[in-house]
Structures are given as C-alpha cells and as structure tokens.
Design a protein around this motif. Structure first.
Motif, mmCIF file in Angstrom:
data_model
loop_
_atom_site.group_PDB
_atom_site.id
_atom_site.type_symbol
_atom_site.label_atom_id
_atom_site.label_comp_id
_atom_site.label_asym_id
_atom_site.label_seq_id
_atom_site.Cartn_x
_atom_site.Cartn_y
_atom_site.Cartn_z
ATOM 1 N N ASN A 187 0.810 -1.220 0.000
ATOM 2 C CA ASN A 187 0.000 0.000 0.000
ATOM 3 C C ASN A 187 0.849 1.278 0.000
ATOM 4 O O ASN A 187 0.426 2.315 0.511
ATOM 5 C CB ASN A 187 -0.954 0.022 1.193
ATOM 6 C CG ASN A 187 -1.908 -1.159 1.192
ATOM 7 O OD1 ASN A 187 -1.891 -1.974 0.287
ATOM 8 N ND2 ASN A 187 -2.745 -1.256 2.204
ATOM 9 N N CYS A 241 -0.770 4.720 1.853
ATOM 10 C CA CYS A 241 -2.228 4.724 1.840
ATOM 11 C C CYS A 241 -2.767 3.757 2.896
ATOM 12 O O CYS A 241 -1.999 3.098 3.602
ATOM 13 C CB CYS A 241 -2.739 4.352 0.450
ATOM 14 S SG CYS A 241 -2.326 5.586 -0.813
ATOM 15 N N ARG A 242 -4.069 3.701 2.985
ATOM 16 C CA ARG A 242 -4.717 2.936 4.052
ATOM 17 C C ARG A 242 -4.121 1.531 4.188
ATOM 18 O O ARG A 242 -4.000 0.797 3.211
ATOM 19 C CB ARG A 242 -6.221 2.819 3.792
ATOM 20 C CG ARG A 242 -6.969 2.075 4.890
ATOM 21 C CD ARG A 242 -8.438 1.948 4.595
ATOM 22 N NE ARG A 242 -9.123 3.232 4.683
ATOM 23 C CZ ARG A 242 -10.458 3.347 4.610
ATOM 24 N NH1 ARG A 242 -11.200 2.280 4.431
ATOM 25 N NH2 ARG A 242 -11.013 4.552 4.691
ATOM 26 N N PHE A 286 -4.885 12.835 5.758
ATOM 27 C CA PHE A 286 -4.806 11.417 6.130
ATOM 28 C C PHE A 286 -4.995 11.289 7.631
ATOM 29 O O PHE A 286 -4.829 12.250 8.390
ATOM 30 C CB PHE A 286 -3.458 10.806 5.718
ATOM 31 C CG PHE A 286 -2.262 11.488 6.335
ATOM 32 C CD1 PHE A 286 -1.733 11.046 7.546
ATOM 33 C CD2 PHE A 286 -1.671 12.584 5.723
ATOM 34 C CE1 PHE A 286 -0.641 11.688 8.124
ATOM 35 C CE2 PHE A 286 -0.577 13.229 6.296
ATOM 36 C CZ PHE A 286 -0.063 12.775 7.492
ATOM 37 N N GLU A 335 0.032 2.765 11.388
ATOM 38 C CA GLU A 335 -0.769 2.399 10.220
ATOM 39 C C GLU A 335 -1.601 3.587 9.739
ATOM 40 O O GLU A 335 -2.167 4.334 10.532
ATOM 41 C CB GLU A 335 -1.702 1.238 10.573
ATOM 42 C CG GLU A 335 -2.568 0.768 9.416
ATOM 43 C CD GLU A 335 -3.449 -0.400 9.785
ATOM 44 O OE1 GLU A 335 -4.428 -0.649 9.045
ATOM 45 O OE2 GLU A 335 -3.175 -1.063 10.804
ATOM 46 N N ILE A 336 -1.660 3.750 8.430
ATOM 47 C CA ILE A 336 -2.525 4.766 7.830
ATOM 48 C C ILE A 336 -3.965 4.253 7.903
ATOM 49 O O ILE A 336 -4.271 3.159 7.423
ATOM 50 C CB ILE A 336 -2.139 5.041 6.361
ATOM 51 C CG1 ILE A 336 -0.657 5.399 6.238
ATOM 52 C CG2 ILE A 336 -3.015 6.150 5.783
ATOM 53 C CD1 ILE A 336 -0.241 6.635 6.976
ATOM 54 N N LEU A 337 -4.822 5.031 8.498
ATOM 55 C CA LEU A 337 -6.211 4.631 8.675
ATOM 56 C C LEU A 337 -7.112 5.152 7.568
ATOM 57 O O LEU A 337 -8.162 4.562 7.280
ATOM 58 C CB LEU A 337 -6.726 5.141 10.033
ATOM 59 C CG LEU A 337 -5.919 4.693 11.257
ATOM 60 C CD1 LEU A 337 -6.488 5.323 12.509
ATOM 61 C CD2 LEU A 337 -5.907 3.172 11.367
ATOM 62 N N ASP A 338 -6.704 6.234 6.924
ATOM 63 C CA ASP A 338 -7.523 6.847 5.881
ATOM 64 C C ASP A 338 -6.674 7.869 5.131
ATOM 65 O O ASP A 338 -5.728 8.440 5.683
ATOM 66 C CB ASP A 338 -8.738 7.538 6.506
ATOM 67 C CG ASP A 338 -9.924 7.628 5.547
ATOM 68 O OD1 ASP A 338 -9.788 7.197 4.389
ATOM 69 O OD2 ASP A 338 -10.979 8.128 5.964
ATOM 70 N N GLU A 383 -4.103 9.636 2.230
ATOM 71 C CA GLU A 383 -2.788 9.371 1.618
ATOM 72 C C GLU A 383 -1.747 10.299 2.238
ATOM 73 O O GLU A 383 -1.854 11.513 2.140
ATOM 74 C CB GLU A 383 -2.871 9.577 0.105
ATOM 75 C CG GLU A 383 -1.605 9.233 -0.649
ATOM 76 C CD GLU A 383 -1.768 9.347 -2.168
ATOM 77 O OE1 GLU A 383 -0.904 8.841 -2.888
ATOM 78 O OE2 GLU A 383 -2.774 9.948 -2.612
ATOM 79 N N THR A 420 -10.820 4.268 -2.032
ATOM 80 C CA THR A 420 -10.325 4.230 -0.654
ATOM 81 C C THR A 420 -8.898 4.753 -0.565
ATOM 82 O O THR A 420 -8.550 5.508 0.342
ATOM 83 C CB THR A 420 -10.380 2.789 -0.106
ATOM 84 O OG1 THR A 420 -11.743 2.358 -0.070
ATOM 85 C CG2 THR A 420 -9.798 2.710 1.296
ATOM 86 N N THR A 464 -12.161 9.950 4.198
ATOM 87 C CA THR A 464 -13.584 9.634 4.099
ATOM 88 C C THR A 464 -14.427 10.661 4.853
ATOM 89 O O THR A 464 -14.115 11.011 5.997
ATOM 90 C CB THR A 464 -13.854 8.232 4.664
ATOM 91 O OG1 THR A 464 -13.042 7.291 3.969
ATOM 92 C CG2 THR A 464 -15.321 7.862 4.497
#
Length: 406
Positions: free
Chosen positions: A39, A92-93, A126, A163-166, A168, A344, A350
C-alpha cells in the motif's frame, strides 16, 4: 527542535513552502508507480528521467541542496555527504512499518542520515501515520506540510510509523551517504546522458511523458501478471477526480474478458477524457499525458478559476453518445476491476469535502489549465542538459549558477 547526543535528530518547521509541497504532490500523483511496501507508492528521479519527464526534476534541485547543507551543518560533516536516494513516497490505508533503523539491511549500510519532508497534513489529508522514535525526544512527530525530520540512519534513531487509517500520507524522503560510490547524482548523469537533445523549437511531442511497463502501475502488484483483479493506479487517480477514459480506436472493442492481452494494448492508445455526460475534445497521446494534465489542473485549480461568470464554450466539450458511454463502461471494467479500493486509497479522507470528485467541472479553468500545463512543461527547453550540468559540478561544496537559474 533538536534531539540529544545519544539520539541526534533535528525537526524543522516550515522548511518547505506550501507552494513547493503542492508542486511535489502534483509530480507524485502524476508519475508514481507501485512502491516497495504494501500500500505504498513511489516516484524516483530515475523514473522521471525514464518516462521522459526530466523537467519535473527541476523543483528537486534546490531542495536537495538545502537539505544536504542543513544535514552537514547540524551533524558536523560539512562537504562529506552525497545524496544516496531521493524519492516521493505516499502511504495509503493499511500501510505501516514497525521499529527499525534506516540502515538495517546489508544493502542499506551506506546510509548515514535521513531527511523526511512532509508534504501534506495529519488529520486533514490522512489519518494515522504518526512517526515515532523509540528513544529520546521528540518521541513523536505529527506530520504537517512543510516540516522536515532529519536524523541518523543508525540504531540511535530507531523509529516506526503508525498504520494509515484513511487518506494518503505523502513525503519527500532523502538519504545521505559518506560513500561516494553511492552518489545518486552519478546515476542520474548517466541516465540524462542517454537522452536526445531538444532545441527550444523542437516538436512539443518530444516533451510528452511516456509510460513505463504497465505492470509498474497495477495494484496490487501480485495481480499484475494477468490483471484479473485490482486496478491501474493512473486510471484510479483520474477516477477519484471525476474523469473517465475514452479510447476511440476500433481495437478497443476487444473483449474485456481477456485482460492479460487487452490492458497493455488499450493503454498504448491515444484517448479522451469524459466527465459526467460530457466528452472533452482534447486528445491525449497516452494515459500519462492525461494524468499529468489533470493533476496539473487540480493543483492549479484555484489560480485558474476566474471570478467572472463566463459561458462555457461548446468547443471544448460535447455530449456523450450512448455508444460512447457503453464503451467507457466496458473499458472501465478492465482498468478499474476494483473501483472501491481505488477510491479508498486515492479519494482523500472519508467524509471530508476534499473536492476530489468534480462533476461540476469548470471548463473555462480546465481549458486554461491545458495551456498552462504546456507552458509549465516547456518552461526549460533542454532541461535535462541543464540538469546534467548541475549534477556534474566538480566543486559540489557550492551551488552552481544554473541551480539558481533553475
């Protein structure tokens, strides 16, 4: 903000201007390929050269020099360092990395220092993706556009990224080495030397981007052998901005079921862009040309928008016919087999109004953007020759006049 002798590091706020951050973001979103980790997507200087986009290296030149000088000054190694790697990297996520040092592999032992420049903002562009040092202060870095973190690449600065949750998370990352055999400039000079010379009056086609192997743009990479699932990241970038691709060539009516053959052939063709129920009249020589143009317009949209109310020109768009719409839908089945993951990854945070989907397209500003992109691309004729001169400076302790000119 400085670290300690045991954990040498330096955090500088607003090192890069927001304009520079936006320009680098445009370059990355125009040119990136599938990256080295899950990702993750990357854009390297060698890739820009290989895809006939060497003019896009110009913004990196003064930044690399400023970063190198600051690292040498702070860590007390003036005139000792070489840039080992320069790259734009987006996470990314789902992307993350645990505790590690940047020289933790035998093939990375040449790395002495790192500089990470943040190009967009935590909680705005992000969620997740905080940077943590295992020991010392500051222990956590909240990424904000323009800030830079500099640190030694050894075990004095073991770090991780949440960790990326949402959204970029985009950075410009450089590593520096004392070992001249790992000087990135020498590799770039070699690549630039292989490029043909263009005069200022050369055909504009000679400045248009070309694509690398389609496999470099297919996500997830484990599906690139037959393209039976996943998506082309260039198409995904256009999709989240509200654009569809229209290939008018008769060959593009081939069965979408045979994607292993159909996709590479399809992406060789010239194309047009559609937005909503309209087809843009401009014809792009390839998908890279279309992506660069659209990302440039998206970068410059606020400048290109006119405050005056103008009637939309019927010369720049035409209604889509049912046949054309059906063809677009069929082609989308091949290029975006999994549209939801594409949205996504590249559609912004989001629930936030990121103006990612622009069906109410301002055709006046888009038309102006086409001309501005051409001027931007032509801004430095024979730019690769100038870049060769910059990278090949015999006395690298001082910036050349050309660096100032660029």
């Amino acid at each position: 903000m400085e670290g300690s002798q045991q954990h040498p590091r330096l955090i500088l706020r607003n090192f890069l201007s927001l304009d520079v951050c936006k320009e680098l973001e445009f370059i990355h979103k125009s040119c990136c390929t599938v990256g080295y980790r899950q990702n993750v997507f990357s854009t390297t200087l060698s890739h820009l050269i290989a895809t006939n986009s060497s003019h896009l290296i110009i913004p990196f030149v003064p930044i690399r020099e400023r970063l190198k000088e600051k690292v040498e000054e702070y860590f007390g190694c003036e005139y000792e360092l070489f840039v080992e790697f320069t790259g734009l990297i987006s996470w990314c996520r789902g992307a993350s990395i645990g505790w590690h040092s940047d020289d933790n592999r035998d093939y990375l032992k040449q790395r002495d220092f790192a500089a990470v420049c943040y190009l967009n903002n935590y909680e705005v562009d992000f969620k997740g993706g905080l940077f943590h040092f295992q020991d010392g202060e500051p222990s956590t870095i909240v990424p904000m556009a323009g800030d830079v973190a500099m640190y030694t690449a050894d075990n004095k600065n073991i770090h991780s990224v949440d960790e990326i949750l949402d959204g970029e998370r985009i950075t410009l990352t450089l590593w520096f080495s004392r070992d001249a055999s790992h000087d990135e400039d020498a590799k770039l000079i070699s690549l630039l030397s292989d490029l043909p010379s263009h005069s200022p009056k050369s055909d504009f086609a000679s400045y248009l981007p070309v694509a690398a192997s389609n496999k470099m743009y297919w996500f997830p990479p484990e599906e690139e052998s037959d393209f039976q699932s996943g998506f082309d990241i260039r198409c995904a970038r256009l999709h989240v901005l509200g654009f569809d691709l229209y290939f008018s060539d008769e060959e593009s009516s081939l069965s979408a079921l045979d994607s292993s053959y159909y996709l590479p052939e399809l992406l060789k063709e010239s194309l047009q862009l559609a937005c909503g129920d309209k087809l843009l009249v401009w014809k792009f020589v390839n998908i890279m040309h279309a992506v660069q143009m659209v990302q440039f317009w998206h970068w410059k949209a606020s400048e290109l928008k006119t405050t005056e109310i103008k009637e939309l020109s019927t010369d720049v768009m035409i209604p889509l016919s049912k046949t054309q719409q059906l063809k677009i839908n069929s082609q989308k089945l091949v290029l975006l087999k999994d549209p939801q993951p594409a949205k996504t990854f590249f559609g912004g945070v989001t629930g936030r109004n990121n103006l990612q989907r622009l069906f109410d397209l301002d055709w006046v500003s888009f038309s102006a953007g086409v001309s501005e992109w051409e001027a931007y691309t032509r801004r430095s004729p024979c730019s690769h020759l100038k870049l060769r001169h910059v990278f090949d400076q015999p006395d690298k302790t001082k910036p050349s006049q050309l660096e100032t000119d660029l």
